[in-house]
Design an enzyme around this catalytic site. Structure first.
Site, short mmCIF file in Angstrom:
data_model
loop_
_atom_site.label_atom_id
_atom_site.label_comp_id
_atom_site.label_asym_id
_atom_site.label_seq_id
_atom_site.Cartn_x
_atom_site.Cartn_y
_atom_site.Cartn_z
N HIS A 78 -9.23 18.26 10.56
CA HIS A 78 -10.32 18.47 9.62
C HIS A 78 -9.84 18.79 8.21
O HIS A 78 -10.47 18.43 7.24
CB HIS A 78 -11.26 19.56 10.14
CG HIS A 78 -12.16 19.04 11.23
ND1 HIS A 78 -12.91 19.86 12.04
CD2 HIS A 78 -12.40 17.78 11.64
CE1 HIS A 78 -13.59 19.11 12.89
NE2 HIS A 78 -13.28 17.85 12.68
N ARG A 85 -6.12 18.67 -20.66
CA ARG A 85 -6.51 20.09 -20.73
C ARG A 85 -5.37 20.84 -21.40
O ARG A 85 -4.51 21.41 -20.74
CB ARG A 85 -6.76 20.64 -19.33
CG ARG A 85 -8.03 20.11 -18.65
CD ARG A 85 -8.25 20.82 -17.32
NE ARG A 85 -9.61 20.67 -16.84
CZ ARG A 85 -10.00 19.79 -15.90
NH1 ARG A 85 -9.12 18.98 -15.35
NH2 ARG A 85 -11.25 19.73 -15.51
N GLU A 107 -21.06 20.08 -22.28
CA GLU A 107 -21.00 20.91 -21.09
C GLU A 107 -21.90 22.14 -21.21
O GLU A 107 -21.96 22.96 -20.31
CB GLU A 107 -19.55 21.30 -20.75
CG GLU A 107 -18.76 21.84 -21.90
CD GLU A 107 -17.27 22.03 -21.59
OE1 GLU A 107 -16.86 21.91 -20.43
OE2 GLU A 107 -16.52 22.34 -22.53
N ASN A 123 -18.61 19.87 -14.70
CA ASN A 123 -18.32 21.14 -14.02
C ASN A 123 -19.10 22.27 -14.69
O ASN A 123 -19.77 23.07 -14.05
CB ASN A 123 -16.83 21.48 -14.06
CG ASN A 123 -15.97 20.38 -13.48
OD1 ASN A 123 -16.45 19.58 -12.70
ND2 ASN A 123 -14.71 20.33 -13.87
N ASP A 124 -18.97 22.31 -16.02
CA ASP A 124 -19.67 23.37 -16.74
C ASP A 124 -21.13 23.01 -17.00
O ASP A 124 -22.00 23.89 -16.97
CB ASP A 124 -18.96 23.69 -18.06
CG ASP A 124 -17.77 24.61 -17.84
OD1 ASP A 124 -17.92 25.58 -17.09
OD2 ASP A 124 -16.69 24.33 -18.39
N CYS A 149 -15.99 13.47 -17.55
CA CYS A 149 -14.65 13.92 -17.11
C CYS A 149 -14.72 15.09 -16.14
O CYS A 149 -13.69 15.63 -15.76
CB CYS A 149 -13.79 14.28 -18.32
SG CYS A 149 -14.41 15.71 -19.21
C1 PEP Z 1 -15.96 20.36 -17.16
O1 PEP Z 1 -16.48 21.44 -17.46
O2 PEP Z 1 -16.53 19.49 -16.47
C2 PEP Z 1 -14.58 20.06 -17.59
C3 PEP Z 1 -14.05 18.85 -17.41
O3 PEP Z 1 -13.87 21.07 -18.14
P1 PEP Z 1 -13.13 22.22 -17.26
O4 PEP Z 1 -13.27 21.85 -15.80
O5 PEP Z 1 -11.72 22.24 -17.72
O6 PEP Z 1 -13.93 23.43 -17.64
MG MG Z 2 -15.52 22.72 -18.90
#
Ligand code: PEP
Ligand code: MG
Length: 572
Positions: free
Chosen positions: A194, A289, A424, A447-448, A495
């Site tokens: 898994h 980054r 973001e 992500n943010d 991204c």
């Molecule tokens: C995001 O926020 O999607 C991003 C790519 O930046 P990080 O993950 O570095 O905050």
């Molecule tokens: Mg980010």
């Protein structure tokens, strides 16, 4: 450890490069506390019941999160684990062990270990997996009872890590943050296990069966893994890295890209990762980054060091677009030399562009390094955490000052620069039509963006269902950003991790983004997904997703676009 190649078996394809981070196995449950002989059996029974109920709740939440991030097959692993936590076949013998004198933690540890041993003894893959799941649940319940902390799954300085362990529980693999972990190397494990299934679903390269006797000694070493070839390289040099993934033959990147509806670029945090991205056939780098070069140090890198690092990253993909994000430091990525005040809510604090504008000389040095790194090229510079057009204006002024400073000293600088913003923060998404005229490109950091749109901490597993890129609110924001970009002829990329998720990627294609940028190890998988998409159907589906009422509805819509993933070859 000296330079070496350790041969194991493939677990999850892709290349992972970084510093080894040893993840020690959980210790057995602690021995009875002094005076345990007179502890109250009824109270221990109650402790156990409460811990089992809490574990079942956590596992149900994890199943939802895992389904969102990695698909239903992976979610089902944790649904099944949740059932173990209420299975009378486990609970009753554990309660009996308490009546016979054990503490709650000893009882559950002993019962799950004994039953897992019995399952593992059956010569059948299915039972061996159930054994691993049962041990995973047992350790979770012991953690709850004892407050035992699991070792961290990312390097404290945020630099890219390759996790090294004897084995990892599936619930540990699903908690990995792919933006900080480039791969996994296991001494044991099974390709059909898994942990490997979860890693494949998340696009995290994994090698297993390495038979490492002293994996802990690798901690901190530079390593690389080849998830398709099943190898771990310790202290690899540049030639080793170049050989890891067959370098695309001239023209083949273009050929591979020809029929895809969007460009496929890579997210990187080091020179090595940029080389891996080139080897994996990235069409460009959508996100460097840069903060990863700044963390874990007591002083920031100086102008020369930065300039040379940026140049080497750009040179890994000559002639291609390489997007350097300025420092996204602060928040959960503190740097000692920033001397920031402690913040109640670091995610809402002085981070990203806010920190750069608050530390003008640090910012100016970085901008000078970016302008000087490739003076004959056009650097693409990306500002993180932008919320307003005023921040862009302030950054432009800083850029002009940096250019003047370099010119005064006679250092050659790039004259043509593209300046873009990360989308973001919801404010930036909502104001995309006002930002588009003052920038050259957008890069959507899901992500943010998801975290701030849903007010759901991206690191809190209990909120994972909520924090899904498939939320209609997120889809609508992405749609309006793409519309603003279109209206002003701006390039728009995604991204965040969602770009590597087949369902979200299909919808982003439908919404009309130009580029998806993912970890180097996810490039091949993403290409595979993109090659199967019908763009017109994606467009129709994306419109429906924006009109949907729930993330579940968006998921169901996206599932009609994406073919079942082909089983990963190798292993066994
Ligand atoms: C995001 O926020 O999607 C991003 C790519 O930046 P990080 O993950 O570095 O905050
Ligand atoms: Mg980010």
């Amino acid at each position: 450890m000296a330079r070496a190649t350790i041969v194991g078996r493939p677990g999850s394809p892709g290349v992972g490069i970084g510093r080894a981070l040893w993840v020690a196995a959980a210790e057995p449950a602690p021995p009875p506390r002094p005076g345990a002989a007179d502890r109250d059996a009824a109270a221990e029974r109650e402790r156990l019941r409460a811990a089992l109920a809490a574990a079942a709740g956590e596992l149900t939440a994890l199943a939802g999160e895992a389904t969102g991030r990695a698909g239903e097959d992976v979610g089902a692993i944790f649904e099944a684990q949740a059932l173990f936590a209420s299975d009378p076949g486990i609970v009753d013998p554990a309660l009996a062990a308490i009546d016979a004198g054990a503490t709650a933690e000893e009882a559950i540890d002993r019962v799950t270990a004994a039953q897992a041993d019995a399952l593992a003894a059956v010569d059948d893959e299915y039972f061996r997996e159930r054994a691993a799941d049962l041990r995973d649940v047992g350790r979770r319940v012991v953690d709850r009872l004892t407050g035992r902390e699991r070792p961290p799954l990312h390097r404290a300085d945020g630099s890219p890590a390759v996790l090294v362990a004897d084995d990892l529980d599936p619930s540990v693999v699903v908690a990995i943050r792919p933006e900080m972990v480039t791969g996994i190397a296991l001494a044991g494990g099974a390709p059909t296990g898994h942990a490997a299934i979860v890693a494949r679903a998340l696009g995290i390269p994994l090698v297993l069966g390495l038979g490492l006797e002293a994996g802990a000694r690798l901690d901190g070493d530079d390593v690389a893994i080849d998830g398709s070839g099943g190898r771990l390289l310790v202290g690899p040099d540049e030639r080793d890295l170049a050989a890891l993934t067959p370098v695309a033959a001239p023209g083949s990147v273009a050929a591979a890209a020809r029929d895809l509806p969007v460009e496929v670029a890579a997210n990187v945090g080091s020179v090595r990762e940029a080389e891996a991205a080139a080897a994996a056939g990235a069409e460009g780098i959508g996100l460097v980054r840069t903060e990863l070069l700044f963390l874990g140090r007591s002083v920031p890198p100086g102008l020369e060091e930065q300039r040379s690092l940026y140049r080497r990253i750009a040179e890994a993909l000559p002639g291609r677009r390489v997007v350097f994000r300025t420092l996204d430091i602060g928040g959960d990525k503190p740097a000692p030399y920033l001397a920031t005040e402690p913040e109640m809510n670091p995610a809402l604090g002085v981070r990203g562009i806010r920190a750069s504008l608050a530390h003008p000389s640090l910012f100016e040095t970085q901008l000078r390094a970016l302008l000087e790194a490739t003076p004959r090229e056009t650097p693409w510079i990306l500002l993180p955490m932008v919320a307003t057009a005023e921040e862009v204006a302030a950054a432009r002024e800083a850029l002009a000052r940096a250019r003047d400073a370099s010119a005064r000293l006679g250092d050659p600088v790039a004259t043509d620069v593209r300046l873009g913003v990360m989308i973001e923060v919801p404010s930036a998404a909502l104001m995309a039509d006002a930002l588009a005229p003052v920038v050259d490109f957008f890069s959507i950091g899901t992500n943010d963006l998801v975290q701030y749109t849903l007010a759901a901490d991206r690191t809190n597993a209990a909120l994972a269902d909520l924090a899904s890129p498939l939320q209609p609110s997120v889809m609508r924001l992405v749609r309006s950003v793409v519309e603003a970009a279109r209206a002003h002829g701006r390039h728009v990329s995604v991204c965040g991790e969602a770009a590597a998720d087949p369902l979200a990627a299909a919808l982003f294609v439908g919404l009309g983004v130009d580029e998806l940028s993912v970890a180097p190890g996810s490039i091949a998988g993403l290409r595979g997904t993109l090659a199967t998409l019908d763009v017109e159907r994606c467009r129709v589906a994306a419109e429906k997703a924006c009109a949907a009422r729930s993330a579940a509805e968006v998921r169901a819509i996206a599932e009609t676009l994406v073919a079942e993933p082909a089983p990963v070859a190798g292993g066994g």
